[in-house]
Design an enzyme around this catalytic site. Structure first.
Site, PDB file in Angstrom:
ATOM      1  N   LYS A  36      51.693  47.433  14.252  1.00 26.97           N
ATOM      2  CA  LYS A  36      51.306  46.148  14.842  1.00 26.97           C
ATOM      3  C   LYS A  36      51.970  44.993  14.098  1.00 26.97           C
ATOM      4  O   LYS A  36      52.405  45.141  12.957  1.00 26.97           O
ATOM      5  CB  LYS A  36      49.782  46.015  14.847  1.00 26.97           C
ATOM      6  CG  LYS A  36      49.144  45.933  13.488  1.00 26.97           C
ATOM      7  CD  LYS A  36      47.620  46.127  13.588  1.00 26.97           C
ATOM      8  CE  LYS A  36      46.989  46.077  12.209  1.00 26.97           C
ATOM      9  NZ  LYS A  36      45.611  46.595  12.205  1.00 26.97           N
ATOM     10  N   ARG A 136      33.212  45.070  15.008  1.00 26.72           N
ATOM     11  CA  ARG A 136      34.316  44.419  15.704  1.00 26.72           C
ATOM     12  C   ARG A 136      34.459  45.160  17.031  1.00 26.72           C
ATOM     13  O   ARG A 136      33.471  45.360  17.711  1.00 26.72           O
ATOM     14  CB  ARG A 136      35.564  44.491  14.804  1.00 26.72           C
ATOM     15  CG  ARG A 136      36.595  43.426  15.079  1.00 26.72           C
ATOM     16  CD  ARG A 136      37.774  43.502  14.097  1.00 26.72           C
ATOM     17  NE  ARG A 136      38.491  44.773  14.164  1.00 26.72           N
ATOM     18  CZ  ARG A 136      39.571  45.069  13.448  1.00 26.72           C
ATOM     19  NH1 ARG A 136      40.068  44.190  12.618  1.00 26.72           N
ATOM     20  NH2 ARG A 136      40.159  46.241  13.562  1.00 26.72           N
ATOM     21  N   TYR A 260      56.072  17.347  -4.685  1.00 23.53           N
ATOM     22  CA  TYR A 260      55.022  16.520  -4.082  1.00 23.53           C
ATOM     23  C   TYR A 260      53.818  16.419  -5.010  1.00 23.53           C
ATOM     24  O   TYR A 260      53.385  17.422  -5.579  1.00 23.53           O
ATOM     25  CB  TYR A 260      54.556  17.125  -2.748  1.00 23.53           C
ATOM     26  CG  TYR A 260      55.521  16.918  -1.620  1.00 23.53           C
ATOM     27  CD1 TYR A 260      55.849  15.637  -1.170  1.00 23.53           C
ATOM     28  CD2 TYR A 260      56.103  18.011  -0.991  1.00 23.53           C
ATOM     29  CE1 TYR A 260      56.735  15.465  -0.129  1.00 23.53           C
ATOM     30  CE2 TYR A 260      56.981  17.850   0.066  1.00 23.53           C
ATOM     31  CZ  TYR A 260      57.291  16.568   0.488  1.00 23.53           C
ATOM     32  OH  TYR A 260      58.155  16.395   1.518  1.00 23.53           O
ATOM     33  N   MET A 308      57.930  22.663   2.404  1.00 27.96           N
ATOM     34  CA  MET A 308      58.062  23.415   3.661  1.00 27.96           C
ATOM     35  C   MET A 308      59.288  24.326   3.648  1.00 27.96           C
ATOM     36  O   MET A 308      59.242  25.438   4.139  1.00 27.96           O
ATOM     37  CB  MET A 308      58.141  22.458   4.850  1.00 27.96           C
ATOM     38  CG  MET A 308      58.036  23.179   6.182  1.00 27.96           C
ATOM     39  SD  MET A 308      58.164  22.066   7.592  1.00 27.96           S
ATOM     40  CE  MET A 308      56.674  21.115   7.448  1.00 27.96           C
TER      41      MET A 308
HETATM   42  C1  LIG Z   1      45.454  47.689  11.228  1.00 27.06           C
HETATM   43  C2  LIG Z   1      44.705  48.900  11.564  1.00 27.06           C
HETATM   44  C3  LIG Z   1      44.942  50.112  10.885  1.00 27.06           C
HETATM   45  C4  LIG Z   1      45.856  50.197   9.675  1.00 27.06           C
HETATM   46  O1  LIG Z   1      45.245  49.625   8.557  1.00 27.06           O
HETATM   47  P1  LIG Z   1      45.949  49.643   7.130  1.00 27.06           P
HETATM   48  O2  LIG Z   1      44.924  49.124   6.217  1.00 27.06           O
HETATM   49  O3  LIG Z   1      47.139  48.736   7.234  1.00 27.06           O
HETATM   50  O4  LIG Z   1      46.364  51.023   6.851  1.00 27.06           O
HETATM   51  C5  LIG Z   1      44.293  51.243  11.319  1.00 27.06           C
HETATM   52  N1  LIG Z   1      43.443  51.193  12.373  1.00 27.06           N
HETATM   53  C6  LIG Z   1      43.170  50.046  13.020  1.00 27.06           C
HETATM   54  C7  LIG Z   1      42.220  50.067  14.158  1.00 27.06           C
HETATM   55  C8  LIG Z   1      43.783  48.863  12.649  1.00 27.06           C
HETATM   56  O5  LIG Z   1      43.507  47.728  13.297  1.00 27.06           O
END
Ligand SMILES: *Cc1c(COP(=O)(O)O)cnc(C)c1O
Length: 368
Positions: A36, A136, A260, A308
């Site tokens: 992801k 979640r 800054y 920046m």
């Molecule tokens: C991001 C995610 C993972 C991977 O998590 P890591 O801590 O990066 O290994 C696994 N399962 C779900 C559902 C996630 O959202």
């Protein structure tokens, strides 16, 4: 994006991490890296081919990322964590056509997938997500059995797996992992023939009892530990390093200040170099006055505030520093003061945020 700023991604480090992670799981357990957010900022385009040779599947967050994997030629398992509710029918239908495994986390997700499958005239593959305590996404464990029945009553949809996600596998207090496992078992025990999975990197490394049929490591694939709390940290190799060239070197007399807010004043006659990276490039402003970069192998403290698109580093103690010299902003050596894990600690964040921010703003290139 700046031409003189590069995030170098190491293919050999990636392969090494996959080998290390593979060794943690039993032979039949599938390895399904999470790619992801453009591989946590490492760039799916450039590392896809390295990963594809060594894994059993991929997990993505967004439907569009799932389709990108198909466009790149991946024909194997792809799990999409999020739903396609809000995507156009075109995307929803393409997910079914391309055999992407959807996540069902509610009745409305189920009916959305069912509609797409009807339009396409083909069965949609789904995994059920169960919320065993993270609060979640997912169907609460208490309703999961009913949900399984509902899914199985929809002819256009085929249930192929069930999964959950841990909230605290990388925290100092990991007692909730055991509780989540009990909940998960209460749902999946007796569900033969389905792919069961729960572990991300932390659980995969520290809780072998969480491996089930498949593991979903993310950050560990890219060579970082999720946190400093793991009991069995492994020999991972960070994949990302970031380099630039110095664009200015100057003398600042004792008593002068820089940046800054003039937050940093020099107690001695000093030499300062300007590095062309800033928070706009994903280098955290929170690292102002805390981090170091390395020049010719020596540490140069970031002095004053990160701007920046540039920042200043103190090179008084490093002889022979010139405009055009290579500066190592992120080191791939996990023990270096400017490793991703160390910078995350200094910025009071997690390694994930460091690589995502840098990777989205800096051109990545693959090295061996
Ligand atoms: C991001 C995610 C993972 C991977 O998590 P890591 O801590 O990066 O290994 C696994 N399962 C779900 C559902 C996630 O959202």
């Amino acid at each position: 994006m700046k031409n003189y700023l590069t995030a170098t991604i190491s293919a050999s480090a990636l392969r090494h991490n996959i080998t290390v992670l593979r060794a943690l799981i039993a032979p039949g357990v599938k390895l399904c890296p999470v790619v992801k957010d453009d591989c946590y900022g490492h760039g799916l385009n450039i590392i896809y081919h390295v990963l594809a040779e060594h894994v059993d599947g991929f997990a993505v967050a967004s439907p569009v990322a799932a389709l990108r994997l198909r466009e790149m030629g991946w024909e194997g398992f792809v799990l999409c964590f999020l739903s396609a509710y809000f995507d156009d029918y075109e995307v929803q239908d393409e997910l079914v056509r391309k055999n992407v495994t959807h996540t069902v986390m509610s009745m409305s997700a189920l009916s959305c997938i069912q509609s797409a499958a009807k339009r396409v005239g083909r069965r949609a593959l789904v995994h059920l997500k169960v919320d065993t305590g993270m609060g979640r996404l997912g169907v609460p464990s208490s309703q999961a059995r009913d949900m399984i029945k509902s899914i199985r009553s929809v002819p256009e949809v085929e249930l192929t797996g069930i999964y959950t996600h841990f909230a605290s596998a990388d925290e100092a207090d990991r007692s909730s992992v055991a509780e989540q496992l009990v909940q998960f078992h209460s749902v999946v025990d007796g569900c033969e023939g389905l792919t069961l999975h729960a572990a991300g990197s932390a659980a995969m490394i520290d809780f072998p009892e969480s491996h089930f049929d498949m593991v979903r490591p993310g950050i560990a694939v890219y060579g970082c530990h999720p946190s400093g709390n793991l009991v069995r940290p492994t020999q991972l190799r960070p994949c990302m390093s970031v380099f630039a060239k110095l664009i200015a070197v100057k003398h600042l007399p004792k008593g002068s200040c820089c940046g800054y807010g003039l937050t940093h004043c020099f107690k001695r006659d000093s030499r300062v170099a300007v590095v062309p990276i800033g928070y706009g490039d994903g280098y955290f402003r929170a690292l102002s006055g805390k981090a170091v970069v390395r020049i010719n192998g020596a540490a140069a403290p970031v002095c004053g505030r990160v701007s920046m698109d540039q920042m200043t580093v103190d090179v008084t103690d490093i002889p022979e520093v010139h405009v055009g010299d290579k500066v190592e902003i992120i080191s791939a050596d996990p023990l270096a003061p400017n490793s991703v894990e160390n910078l995350a600690r200094l910025a009071d964040t997690i390694p994930y945020e460091i690589t995502c921010h840098l990777g989205h703003n800096i051109r990545q290139s693959l090295a061996d």
